[in-house]
Design an enzyme around this catalytic site. Structure first.
Site, short mmCIF file in Angstrom:
data_model
loop_
_atom_site.label_atom_id
_atom_site.label_comp_id
_atom_site.label_asym_id
_atom_site.label_seq_id
_atom_site.Cartn_x
_atom_site.Cartn_y
_atom_site.Cartn_z
N PHE A 176 0.86 -1.19 0.00
CA PHE A 176 0.00 0.00 0.00
C PHE A 176 0.90 1.24 0.00
O PHE A 176 0.81 2.10 0.87
CB PHE A 176 -0.94 -0.02 1.20
CG PHE A 176 -2.18 0.81 1.00
CD1 PHE A 176 -3.05 0.58 -0.05
CD2 PHE A 176 -2.48 1.85 1.89
CE1 PHE A 176 -4.20 1.35 -0.24
CE2 PHE A 176 -3.63 2.62 1.73
CZ PHE A 176 -4.49 2.37 0.65
N LYS A 231 6.85 -4.95 -12.16
CA LYS A 231 7.47 -5.43 -13.41
C LYS A 231 8.24 -6.73 -13.24
O LYS A 231 8.38 -7.50 -14.19
CB LYS A 231 8.45 -4.37 -13.93
CG LYS A 231 7.75 -3.21 -14.55
CD LYS A 231 8.46 -1.90 -14.25
CE LYS A 231 7.96 -1.28 -12.98
NZ LYS A 231 8.44 0.05 -12.69
N GLU A 251 -1.23 -3.97 -17.14
CA GLU A 251 -1.06 -2.82 -18.04
C GLU A 251 -0.03 -1.83 -17.50
O GLU A 251 0.77 -1.27 -18.24
CB GLU A 251 -2.41 -2.12 -18.23
CG GLU A 251 -2.37 -0.87 -19.08
CD GLU A 251 -1.86 -1.12 -20.50
OE1 GLU A 251 -2.47 -1.96 -21.19
OE2 GLU A 251 -0.86 -0.50 -20.91
N VAL A 300 4.18 -1.18 -18.02
CA VAL A 300 4.84 -0.41 -19.08
C VAL A 300 4.04 0.87 -19.34
O VAL A 300 2.83 0.80 -19.58
CB VAL A 300 4.93 -1.23 -20.40
CG1 VAL A 300 5.61 -0.44 -21.50
CG2 VAL A 300 5.67 -2.55 -20.17
N GLY A 321 7.00 10.64 -6.73
CA GLY A 321 6.48 9.27 -6.82
C GLY A 321 6.78 8.59 -8.14
O GLY A 321 6.16 7.60 -8.49
N GLU A 329 11.53 4.23 -8.53
CA GLU A 329 11.37 2.96 -7.82
C GLU A 329 11.82 3.14 -6.37
O GLU A 329 12.54 4.10 -6.05
CB GLU A 329 12.23 1.88 -8.48
CG GLU A 329 11.85 1.56 -9.90
CD GLU A 329 10.42 1.05 -10.03
OE1 GLU A 329 10.09 0.02 -9.43
OE2 GLU A 329 9.61 1.69 -10.73
N ASP A 357 15.01 -0.71 -14.84
CA ASP A 357 13.55 -0.61 -14.97
C ASP A 357 13.16 -0.63 -16.45
O ASP A 357 12.25 -1.37 -16.86
CB ASP A 357 13.08 0.70 -14.28
CG ASP A 357 11.60 0.94 -14.50
OD1 ASP A 357 10.78 0.30 -13.83
OD2 ASP A 357 11.26 1.78 -15.37
N LYS A 409 11.04 -3.46 -18.73
CA LYS A 409 9.91 -3.10 -19.60
C LYS A 409 10.13 -3.58 -21.04
O LYS A 409 9.20 -4.05 -21.68
CB LYS A 409 9.70 -1.58 -19.56
CG LYS A 409 9.11 -1.13 -18.22
CD LYS A 409 9.18 0.38 -18.06
CE LYS A 409 8.55 0.80 -16.74
NZ LYS A 409 8.87 2.18 -16.38
N GLY A 435 3.99 7.74 -11.87
CA GLY A 435 3.26 8.66 -11.00
C GLY A 435 2.11 7.96 -10.30
O GLY A 435 1.57 6.98 -10.79
#
Ligand code: HSE
Length: 345
Positions: A10, A127, A151, A154, A208, A211, A222, A226, A324
């Site tokens: 969370f 990911k 979804e 990426v 935000g 990572e 990252d 992707k 974000g």
């Protein structure tokens, strides 16, 4: 049927989804017949709570802001770990938003396998599991009649995967290339405006985008995850991250940025994958100097862009937020609605 949601994790993204769910509760019911309760949250740092008849989401968001402890929630069962939360609650949809580990995929892979074993649908933005084990997880899910959507792995909520997998199905995609990391694109944009690397990175963290461990962003890992996802899920490839040469932005200096500008160019971190004549896919992540009149040069801040090169349409490009709180939370909502549409048919 009411969808009973359990959040595993969370943090920024989970809270982003919770806020959107609250804001849209009535519209989701009226427009899509989608009704939900959040019944459980388990977060490694903030604790856990479970109430079979549903939790007050606003109260939980307020608690996270005020004490940072979900366990301060006045009712419900406390102290369950993530696995117990998946197996023992009455949730029928798991929102997997724990932290990403691109090397092991854990603990998320275990969360997903556990949820599949309990026949609970899963949405995620993590990911690691999809970059490392997409085939295995999708096949397990299919065998068990479980829906998995990802979804947001990426381009966050910008529907790049749906575009590639569904809208461009059978378009014969031969190449995928673009900017797929919001943090590094933000840093490069801000450095060009005169900010230091350190300050720009700190801002990307505060906003935000980054990572939990921003090394994953700045060293290109990252973006690597992707492009592996895109190659394997959209192009039907079967590559591993170790086969992909990967270079991040840490060696790019303010001087490099200024010199590129003088040449009429701009540094961008580019991830790409290209189908070769032998049927194999070559993928890469590397900084490239892009001419200023190229469309990718104008993609700035946390915005991402991805171009699919197809046989029948030529180039198809999608541009939108790549990171974000709200943009990634929204990705989960689109996945949840997609599963709702499928299972309530
Ligand atoms: N850290 C990632 C980025 C988040 O900056 O793009 C979205 O995947």
């Amino acid at each position: 049927m009411i969808t009973r949601i359990a959040f595993i994790g969370f943090g920024v993204v989970g809270q982003g989804l919770a806020e959107i769910l609250l804001e849209q509760k009535t519209d989701l019911k009226n427009q899509f017949g989608f009704e939900f309760e959040v019944v459980a949250i388990a977060d490694k740092m903030k604790g856990s709570v479970y109430a079979e008849n549903g939790l007050d989401v606003q109260k939980l968001l307020d608690l996270v802001k005020s004490t940072g402890k979900i366990e301060d929630y006045p009712e419900g069962i406390k102290g369950w770990d993530s696995i117990q939360t998946i197996t023992e609650t009455n949730a029928n949809l798991i929102v997997e938003v724990s932290w990403t580990d691109i090397n092991t995929g854990e603990p998320a892979i275990s969360h997903i396998k556990t949820a599949i074993g309990c026949h609970k649908h899963i949405v995620m933005t993590n990911k690691g599991p999809i970059a490392l084990a997409a085939r295995e997880l999708l096949s397990m899910a299919k065998t068990n009649g479980v829906e998995i959507r990802f979804e947001g792995t990426v381009l966050s909520g910008t529907p790049a995967l749906n575009l590639g997998v569904n809208n461009l199905a059978s378009s014969k995609i031969t190449k995928i290339a673009g900017i797929v990391n919001g943090t590094t694109n933000y840093i490069l944009t801000e450095m060009e405006k005169g900010l230091t690397y350190e300050v720009a990175l700190k801002q990307a963290q505060d906003l935000g985008y980054a990572e939990a461990d921003p090394t994953a962003d700045v060293e290109g890992y990252d973006a690597l995850g992707k492009i592996v996802i895109l190659t394997n899920v959209v192009m039907g490839g079967n590559i591993t991250k170790d086969q992909v040469p990967c270079q991040g932005i840490t060696k790019i200096t303010y001087q490099d940025i200024k010199e590129a500008n003088k040449e009429g160019k701009r540094w961008k971190l580019i991830a790409g994958a290209e189908l070769k004549e032998d049927g194999f896919v070559d993928a890469y992540v590397r900084p490239e100097k892009i001419p200023l009149d190229h469309p990718l040069a104008a993609v700035s801040g946390p915005i991402n862009a991805l171009t699919y090169t197809t046989k029948y349409l030529g180039d198809v490009t999608i541009v939108g937020p790549g990171a974000g709180r709200e943009a990634t939370g929204y990705a989960l909502l689109t996945d949840i609605l997609d599963i709702h549409r499928k299972v309530s048919r």
